[in-house]
Motif scaffolding. Structure first.
Motif, PDB file in Angstrom:
ATOM      1  N   LYS A  10      -1.755  62.552  12.817  1.00  0.00           N
ATOM      2  CA  LYS A  10      -0.670  61.626  13.152  1.00  0.00           C
ATOM      3  C   LYS A  10       0.294  62.219  14.174  1.00  0.00           C
ATOM      4  O   LYS A  10       0.932  61.484  14.926  1.00  0.00           O
ATOM      5  N   ASP A  11       0.369  63.530  14.227  1.00  0.00           N
ATOM      6  CA  ASP A  11       1.212  64.185  15.217  1.00  0.00           C
ATOM      7  C   ASP A  11       0.689  63.956  16.636  1.00  0.00           C
ATOM      8  O   ASP A  11       1.424  64.110  17.602  1.00  0.00           O
ATOM      9  N   HIS A  12      -0.585  63.587  16.766  1.00  0.00           N
ATOM     10  CA  HIS A  12      -1.199  63.381  18.076  1.00  0.00           C
ATOM     11  C   HIS A  12      -1.062  61.950  18.585  1.00  0.00           C
ATOM     12  O   HIS A  12      -1.436  61.667  19.717  1.00  0.00           O
ATOM     13  N   ILE A  13      -0.532  61.066  17.784  1.00  0.00           N
ATOM     14  CA  ILE A  13      -0.436  59.658  18.187  1.00  0.00           C
ATOM     15  C   ILE A  13       0.347  59.485  19.492  1.00  0.00           C
ATOM     16  O   ILE A  13      -0.119  58.778  20.386  1.00  0.00           O
ATOM     17  N   PRO A  14       1.502  60.114  19.662  1.00  0.00           N
ATOM     18  CA  PRO A  14       2.219  59.925  20.939  1.00  0.00           C
ATOM     19  C   PRO A  14       1.383  60.353  22.145  1.00  0.00           C
ATOM     20  O   PRO A  14       1.339  59.640  23.152  1.00  0.00           O
ATOM     21  N   ILE A  15       0.689  61.463  22.040  1.00  0.00           N
ATOM     22  CA  ILE A  15      -0.132  61.957  23.149  1.00  0.00           C
ATOM     23  C   ILE A  15      -1.288  61.000  23.421  1.00  0.00           C
ATOM     24  O   ILE A  15      -1.598  60.688  24.564  1.00  0.00           O
ATOM     25  N   ALA A  16      -1.932  60.542  22.355  1.00  0.00           N
ATOM     26  CA  ALA A  16      -3.107  59.679  22.500  1.00  0.00           C
ATOM     27  C   ALA A  16      -2.748  58.302  23.044  1.00  0.00           C
ATOM     28  O   ALA A  16      -3.544  57.695  23.759  1.00  0.00           O
ATOM     29  N   CYS A  17      -1.574  57.805  22.727  1.00  0.00           N
ATOM     30  CA  CYS A  17      -1.232  56.418  23.050  1.00  0.00           C
ATOM     31  C   CYS A  17      -0.350  56.240  24.277  1.00  0.00           C
ATOM     32  O   CYS A  17      -0.369  55.167  24.887  1.00  0.00           O
ATOM     33  N   LYS A  18       0.415  57.228  24.621  1.00  0.00           N
ATOM     34  CA  LYS A  18       1.465  57.070  25.628  1.00  0.00           C
ATOM     35  C   LYS A  18       1.003  56.390  26.912  1.00  0.00           C
ATOM     36  O   LYS A  18       1.588  55.403  27.344  1.00  0.00           O
ATOM     37  N   ASP A  19      -0.044  56.863  27.535  1.00  0.00           N
ATOM     38  CA  ASP A  19      -0.484  56.304  28.815  1.00  0.00           C
ATOM     39  C   ASP A  19      -1.792  55.523  28.706  1.00  0.00           C
ATOM     40  O   ASP A  19      -2.418  55.224  29.720  1.00  0.00           O
ATOM     41  N   ALA A  20      -2.199  55.175  27.502  1.00  0.00           N
ATOM     42  CA  ALA A  20      -3.466  54.466  27.306  1.00  0.00           C
ATOM     43  C   ALA A  20      -3.386  53.043  27.839  1.00  0.00           C
ATOM     44  O   ALA A  20      -2.355  52.395  27.752  1.00  0.00           O
ATOM     45  N   VAL A  21      -4.494  52.554  28.385  1.00  0.00           N
ATOM     46  CA  VAL A  21      -4.573  51.162  28.822  1.00  0.00           C
ATOM     47  C   VAL A  21      -5.240  50.304  27.752  1.00  0.00           C
ATOM     48  O   VAL A  21      -5.095  49.084  27.747  1.00  0.00           O
ATOM     49  N   ALA A  22      -5.973  50.943  26.855  1.00  0.00           N
ATOM     50  CA  ALA A  22      -6.581  50.271  25.706  1.00  0.00           C
ATOM     51  C   ALA A  22      -6.529  51.239  24.530  1.00  0.00           C
ATOM     52  O   ALA A  22      -6.645  52.448  24.714  1.00  0.00           O
ATOM     53  N   ILE A  23      -6.325  50.696  23.353  1.00  0.00           N
ATOM     54  CA  ILE A  23      -6.314  51.522  22.145  1.00  0.00           C
ATOM     55  C   ILE A  23      -7.340  50.938  21.190  1.00  0.00           C
ATOM     56  O   ILE A  23      -7.282  49.752  20.841  1.00  0.00           O
ATOM     57  N   LEU A  24      -8.298  51.770  20.785  1.00  0.00           N
ATOM     58  CA  LEU A  24      -9.346  51.355  19.868  1.00  0.00           C
ATOM     59  C   LEU A  24      -8.941  51.753  18.456  1.00  0.00           C
ATOM     60  O   LEU A  24      -8.772  52.932  18.164  1.00  0.00           O
ATOM     61  N   PHE A  25      -8.781  50.762  17.599  1.00  0.00           N
ATOM     62  CA  PHE A  25      -8.452  50.991  16.190  1.00  0.00           C
ATOM     63  C   PHE A  25      -9.754  50.838  15.416  1.00  0.00           C
ATOM     64  O   PHE A  25     -10.244  49.724  15.229  1.00  0.00           O
ATOM     65  N   MET A  26     -10.325  51.955  14.986  1.00  0.00           N
ATOM     66  CA  MET A  26     -11.644  51.940  14.362  1.00  0.00           C
ATOM     67  C   MET A  26     -11.528  52.128  12.854  1.00  0.00           C
ATOM     68  O   MET A  26     -10.729  52.932  12.387  1.00  0.00           O
ATOM     69  N   PHE A  27     -12.346  51.357  12.138  1.00  0.00           N
ATOM     70  CA  PHE A  27     -12.388  51.491  10.693  1.00  0.00           C
ATOM     71  C   PHE A  27     -13.834  51.393  10.225  1.00  0.00           C
ATOM     72  O   PHE A  27     -14.698  50.847  10.918  1.00  0.00           O
ATOM     73  N   ASP A  28     -14.108  51.944   9.069  1.00  0.00           N
ATOM     74  CA  ASP A  28     -15.435  51.951   8.466  1.00  0.00           C
ATOM     75  C   ASP A  28     -15.618  50.645   7.688  1.00  0.00           C
ATOM     76  O   ASP A  28     -14.886  50.388   6.733  1.00  0.00           O
ATOM     77  N   LEU A  29     -16.590  49.844   8.092  1.00  0.00           N
ATOM     78  CA  LEU A  29     -16.828  48.554   7.433  1.00  0.00           C
ATOM     79  C   LEU A  29     -17.209  48.691   5.957  1.00  0.00           C
ATOM     80  O   LEU A  29     -17.092  47.736   5.204  1.00  0.00           O
ATOM     81  N   THR A  30     -17.647  49.863   5.548  1.00  0.00           N
ATOM     82  CA  THR A  30     -18.048  50.062   4.155  1.00  0.00           C
ATOM     83  C   THR A  30     -16.923  50.660   3.310  1.00  0.00           C
ATOM     84  O   THR A  30     -17.107  50.916   2.128  1.00  0.00           O
ATOM     85  N   SER A  31     -15.764  50.876   3.918  1.00  0.00           N
ATOM     86  CA  SER A  31     -14.633  51.478   3.209  1.00  0.00           C
ATOM     87  C   SER A  31     -13.376  50.655   3.476  1.00  0.00           C
ATOM     88  O   SER A  31     -12.735  50.804   4.513  1.00  0.00           O
ATOM     89  N   ARG A  32     -13.025  49.802   2.533  1.00  0.00           N
ATOM     90  CA  ARG A  32     -11.859  48.926   2.735  1.00  0.00           C
ATOM     91  C   ARG A  32     -10.574  49.723   2.913  1.00  0.00           C
ATOM     92  O   ARG A  32      -9.635  49.245   3.535  1.00  0.00           O
ATOM     93  N   THR A  51       1.943  48.000  25.658  1.00  0.00           N
ATOM     94  CA  THR A  51       1.180  47.203  26.615  1.00  0.00           C
ATOM     95  C   THR A  51      -0.328  47.421  26.565  1.00  0.00           C
ATOM     96  O   THR A  51      -1.073  46.621  27.126  1.00  0.00           O
ATOM     97  N   ALA A  52      -0.803  48.456  25.921  1.00  0.00           N
ATOM     98  CA  ALA A  52      -2.246  48.730  25.879  1.00  0.00           C
ATOM     99  C   ALA A  52      -2.990  47.594  25.182  1.00  0.00           C
ATOM    100  O   ALA A  52      -2.470  46.961  24.263  1.00  0.00           O
ATOM    101  N   ILE A  53      -4.194  47.350  25.621  1.00  0.00           N
ATOM    102  CA  ILE A  53      -5.050  46.327  25.022  1.00  0.00           C
ATOM    103  C   ILE A  53      -5.539  46.840  23.667  1.00  0.00           C
ATOM    104  O   ILE A  53      -6.197  47.878  23.610  1.00  0.00           O
ATOM    105  N   PRO A  54      -5.220  46.132  22.575  1.00  0.00           N
ATOM    106  CA  PRO A  54      -5.706  46.581  21.266  1.00  0.00           C
ATOM    107  C   PRO A  54      -7.110  46.036  20.979  1.00  0.00           C
ATOM    108  O   PRO A  54      -7.380  44.856  21.200  1.00  0.00           O
ATOM    109  N   ILE A  55      -7.981  46.909  20.515  1.00  0.00           N
ATOM    110  CA  ILE A  55      -9.333  46.521  20.128  1.00  0.00           C
ATOM    111  C   ILE A  55      -9.558  47.036  18.708  1.00  0.00           C
ATOM    112  O   ILE A  55      -9.396  48.227  18.437  1.00  0.00           O
ATOM    113  N   LEU A  56      -9.912  46.147  17.801  1.00  0.00           N
ATOM    114  CA  LEU A  56     -10.196  46.510  16.416  1.00  0.00           C
ATOM    115  C   LEU A  56     -11.714  46.582  16.257  1.00  0.00           C
ATOM    116  O   LEU A  56     -12.420  45.609  16.538  1.00  0.00           O
ATOM    117  N   ILE A  57     -12.205  47.747  15.837  1.00  0.00           N
ATOM    118  CA  ILE A  57     -13.648  47.977  15.774  1.00  0.00           C
ATOM    119  C   ILE A  57     -14.055  48.396  14.366  1.00  0.00           C
ATOM    120  O   ILE A  57     -13.597  49.425  13.864  1.00  0.00           O
TER     121      ILE A  57
END
Length: 134
Positions: A10-32, A51-57
């Motif tokens: 979670k400490d890496h969220i600012p670095i990962a998101c700051k200049d992103a144009v898209a953010i992929l939110f990934m989850f395991d379909l077998t784990s609610r 402003t980044a494009i959110p994609i839920l995967i």
């Protein structure tokens, strides 16, 4: 960069998101529980990038199709509801079987560069879901 549920991640969220144009939110379909974590990830990411494009995967579609149909329906319904609130496109995928992997990246590129590429929506239970706003 992959950001997960661990405190260190979670400490890496600012670095990962700051200049992103898209953010992929990934989850395991077998784990609610991973799907239930999506809103927290989304809230944290939006603090750093509105402003980044959110994609839920949803991943592991190949395992997901072996779940009972009523559980599949519950997960599909919840994932579609989350995607709607997040204003995110939704893809169910499997890296193992290359299900929707290329389509996800083609979709992102088309959105980023306003390219005329059409992908068909698929909302059929038991098939890899593709849902987005037109």
């Amino acid at each position: 960069m992959i950001v997960g549920d661990e405190k260190r991640s979670k400490d890496h969220i600012p670095i990962a998101c700051k200049d992103a144009v898209a953010i992929l939110f990934m989850f395991d379909l077998t784990s609610r529980s991973t799907l239930n974590s999506v809103f927290g990830w989304y809230s944290q990411a939006r603090k750093w990038n509105k402003t980044a494009i959110p994609i839920l995967i949803g991943t592991k579609f190949d395992d997901f199709v072996r779940l009972p149909p009523n559980l599949q329906w519950t997960i599909v319904t919840q994932a579609r509801a989350y995607a709607k609130v997040m204003k995110a496109s939704l893809f169910f995928s499997s890296a193992t079987h290359n299900i929707n992997v290329n389509k996800i990246f083609k979709f992102i590129l088309a959105k980023l560069f306003n390219l005329p590429w059409k992908i068909d929506r698929n909302l059929t239970l038991g098939e890899p879901i593709i849902d987005y706003d037109s």
